[in-house]
Design a protein around this motif. Structure first.
Motif, PDB file in Angstrom:
ATOM      1  N   LEU A  67       0.868  -1.174   0.000  1.00  0.00           N
ATOM      2  CA  LEU A  67       0.000   0.000   0.000  1.00  0.00           C
ATOM      3  C   LEU A  67       0.905   1.223   0.000  1.00  0.00           C
ATOM      4  CD1 LEU A  67      -1.634  -2.336   1.620  1.00  0.00           C
ATOM      5  CD2 LEU A  67      -3.142  -0.464   2.254  1.00  0.00           C
ATOM      6  N   VAL A  94      -1.841   5.436   0.689  1.00  0.00           N
ATOM      7  CA  VAL A  94      -3.278   5.152   0.601  1.00  0.00           C
ATOM      8  C   VAL A  94      -4.096   6.012   1.571  1.00  0.00           C
ATOM      9  CG1 VAL A  94      -5.044   3.390   1.057  1.00  0.00           C
ATOM     10  CG2 VAL A  94      -3.020   2.818  -0.313  1.00  0.00           C
ATOM     11  N   LYS A 154      -8.375   7.247   2.324  1.00  0.00           N
ATOM     12  CA  LYS A 154      -9.779   7.004   1.982  1.00  0.00           C
ATOM     13  C   LYS A 154     -10.666   8.025   2.699  1.00  0.00           C
ATOM     14  CE  LYS A 154     -13.360   4.762   0.373  1.00  0.00           C
ATOM     15  NZ  LYS A 154     -13.636   4.648  -1.073  1.00  0.00           N
ATOM     16  N   THR A 210     -11.940  -0.380   6.905  1.00  0.00           N
ATOM     17  CA  THR A 210     -11.736   0.371   5.658  1.00  0.00           C
ATOM     18  C   THR A 210     -10.473  -0.123   4.960  1.00  0.00           C
ATOM     19  OG1 THR A 210     -12.835   2.289   6.631  1.00  0.00           O
ATOM     20  CG2 THR A 210     -11.440   2.690   4.703  1.00  0.00           C
ATOM     21  N   LEU A 211      -9.417  -0.304   5.739  1.00  0.00           N
ATOM     22  CA  LEU A 211      -8.147  -0.790   5.188  1.00  0.00           C
ATOM     23  C   LEU A 211      -8.330  -2.155   4.519  1.00  0.00           C
ATOM     24  CD1 LEU A 211      -4.983  -0.192   5.247  1.00  0.00           C
ATOM     25  CD2 LEU A 211      -4.928  -1.723   7.191  1.00  0.00           C
ATOM     26  N   LEU A 264     -10.263  -2.045   1.246  1.00  0.00           N
ATOM     27  CA  LEU A 264      -9.455  -1.553   0.115  1.00  0.00           C
ATOM     28  C   LEU A 264      -8.588  -2.680  -0.442  1.00  0.00           C
ATOM     29  CD1 LEU A 264      -8.299   1.905   1.532  1.00  0.00           C
ATOM     30  CD2 LEU A 264     -10.014   1.504  -0.248  1.00  0.00           C
ATOM     31  N   ARG A 268     -12.506   1.542  -3.405  1.00  0.00           N
ATOM     32  CA  ARG A 268     -11.311   2.099  -4.038  1.00  0.00           C
ATOM     33  C   ARG A 268     -10.741   3.203  -3.173  1.00  0.00           C
ATOM     34  NH1 ARG A 268     -10.923   1.198  -9.506  1.00  0.00           N
ATOM     35  NH2 ARG A 268      -8.749   1.691  -9.064  1.00  0.00           N
ATOM     36  N   PRO A 269      -9.404   3.299  -3.103  1.00  0.00           N
ATOM     37  CA  PRO A 269      -8.813   4.375  -2.307  1.00  0.00           C
ATOM     38  C   PRO A 269      -9.061   5.752  -2.929  1.00  0.00           C
ATOM     39  CG  PRO A 269      -7.095   3.099  -3.434  1.00  0.00           C
ATOM     40  CD  PRO A 269      -8.399   2.416  -3.714  1.00  0.00           C
ATOM     41  N   THR A 270      -9.137   6.770  -2.085  1.00  0.00           N
ATOM     42  CA  THR A 270      -9.271   8.143  -2.580  1.00  0.00           C
ATOM     43  C   THR A 270      -7.923   8.611  -3.129  1.00  0.00           C
ATOM     44  OG1 THR A 270     -10.857   8.491  -0.799  1.00  0.00           O
ATOM     45  CG2 THR A 270     -10.076  10.460  -1.933  1.00  0.00           C
ATOM     46  N   THR A 279      -2.225   3.810  -3.992  1.00  0.00           N
ATOM     47  CA  THR A 279      -2.526   2.541  -4.667  1.00  0.00           C
ATOM     48  C   THR A 279      -2.290   1.351  -3.747  1.00  0.00           C
ATOM     49  OG1 THR A 279      -0.275   2.635  -5.541  1.00  0.00           O
ATOM     50  CG2 THR A 279      -2.052   3.069  -7.106  1.00  0.00           C
TER      51      THR A 279
END
Ligand SMILES: Nc1ncnc2c1ncn2[C@@H]1O[C@H](COP(=O)(O)OP(=O)(O)O)[C@@H](O)[C@H]1O
Ligand SMILES: [Mg+2]
Length: 263
Positions: free
Chosen positions: A8, A11, A13, A50-51, A54, A60-62, A65
């Motif tokens: 990650l 990242v 969100k 949330t993690l 993703l 999808r992350p805000t 990647t």
């Protein structure tokens, strides 16, 4: 091939709740080696689920990647197996038909499907219950079904979201031993989130602590305990020391949030 299963990078969100912005995660940089067992701990609301969602590709992350084996995650896939706290099983399917569920979508032969169902029923101690329906099972048995179903697809990474949170202490410890044995036998990479620090230290080779609001990495601690640990390790001084250190961190980062909220 790199040593990392999961990566990650930067990242973040954000969610929007009734017009206001909720920053659930911010600037998460995390590398997880193939075949490792990593636990993420944090207070409720720190962004653990949330993690995982993703990584699972359910959202999808805000920013940033998520990569699995170097490839960006763009949606769910059989290379990631997911188990939630509630042990979502199909009530109308028998235990073995639940375990077979994900396999019905994979391009594998009928014989291979049967082999895997048999193997993972055995691995999770469910063979005697293979024809039972979920309503005939205890909470711990239902979680075993959810775990067997996730494993049957032989995922690259097993993602566990507080899978033992609803179980009594004895059942929880049985399940902790089960998941460690499965990890040893299958060498799947495991990423587990939990609010239970003792569980994280017992299971993980590494414990990542999330701070809340926004969810971010506060600490990343290697657990220096033997890989073939059993439950008695929970009474060892090294275990108690690292558990205490992580509990203090979780408390500190949770307090920070509470103090700001009431200011
Ligand atoms: N779908 C959503 N819509 C709005 N806010 C959300 C959503 N999902 C999570 N959040 C918010 O993001 C933060 C992190 O939530 P979550 O990842 O569920 O934390 P945890 O699993 O650590 O308890 C919380 O403030 C939560 O209210
Ligand atoms: Mg959660």
């Amino acid at each position: 091939m790199s040593a990392e299963a999961l990566e990650l990078v930067g990242v973040g969100k954000d969610f929007r709740r009734r017009g206001t912005l909720v920053r659930a995660l911010e600037g998460i940089d995390l590398r997880i080696d193939r075949r490792s067992f990593v636990c993420v701990v944090g207070a409720s609301g720190s962004g653990k689920s949330t993690l995982l969602s993703l990584v699972a590709g359910l959202s999808r992350p805000t920013t940033g990647t998520v990569r699995l084996d170097g490839r960006p995650v763009t949606g769910p896939g059989p290379d990631r197996g997911l188990v939630f706290q509630s042990g979502a099983v199909y009530p109308w399917r028998t235990v073995e038909r639940n375990v077979a569920f994900g396999l019905e979508l994979l391009p594998i032969s009928r014989a291979e499907r049967a082999r895997r169902v048999g193997w993972y029923l055995d691995e999770t101690g469910l063979t005697p219950l293979r024809h039972a329906l979920p309503k005939q099972l205890s909470g711990g048995q239902r979680q075993r079904v959810a775990i067997a179903r996730a494993l049957a697809c032989e995922p690259e990474v097993l993602l566990l979201d507080e899978p033992f949170g609803a179980l009594d202490v004895q059942t929880k410890e049985d399940m902790q031993l089960l998941i460690r044995r499965i990890w040893r036998d299958t060498r799947t990479t495991v990423l587990m989130v939990t609010h239970d620090v003792e569980e994280a230290v017992f299971l993980g080779q590494r414990v990542v602590v999330l701070a809340s609001d926004p969810g971010r990495i506060a600490a990343d601690i290697d657990v220096d305990l033997p890989d073939d640990r059993d439950l008695t390790v929970k009474r060892a001084p090294e275990f108690i020391a690292v558990r205490g250190r992580i509990e203090d961190l979780v408390r500190t980062y949770h307090r920070g949030q509470v103090a700001r909220a009431s200011a």
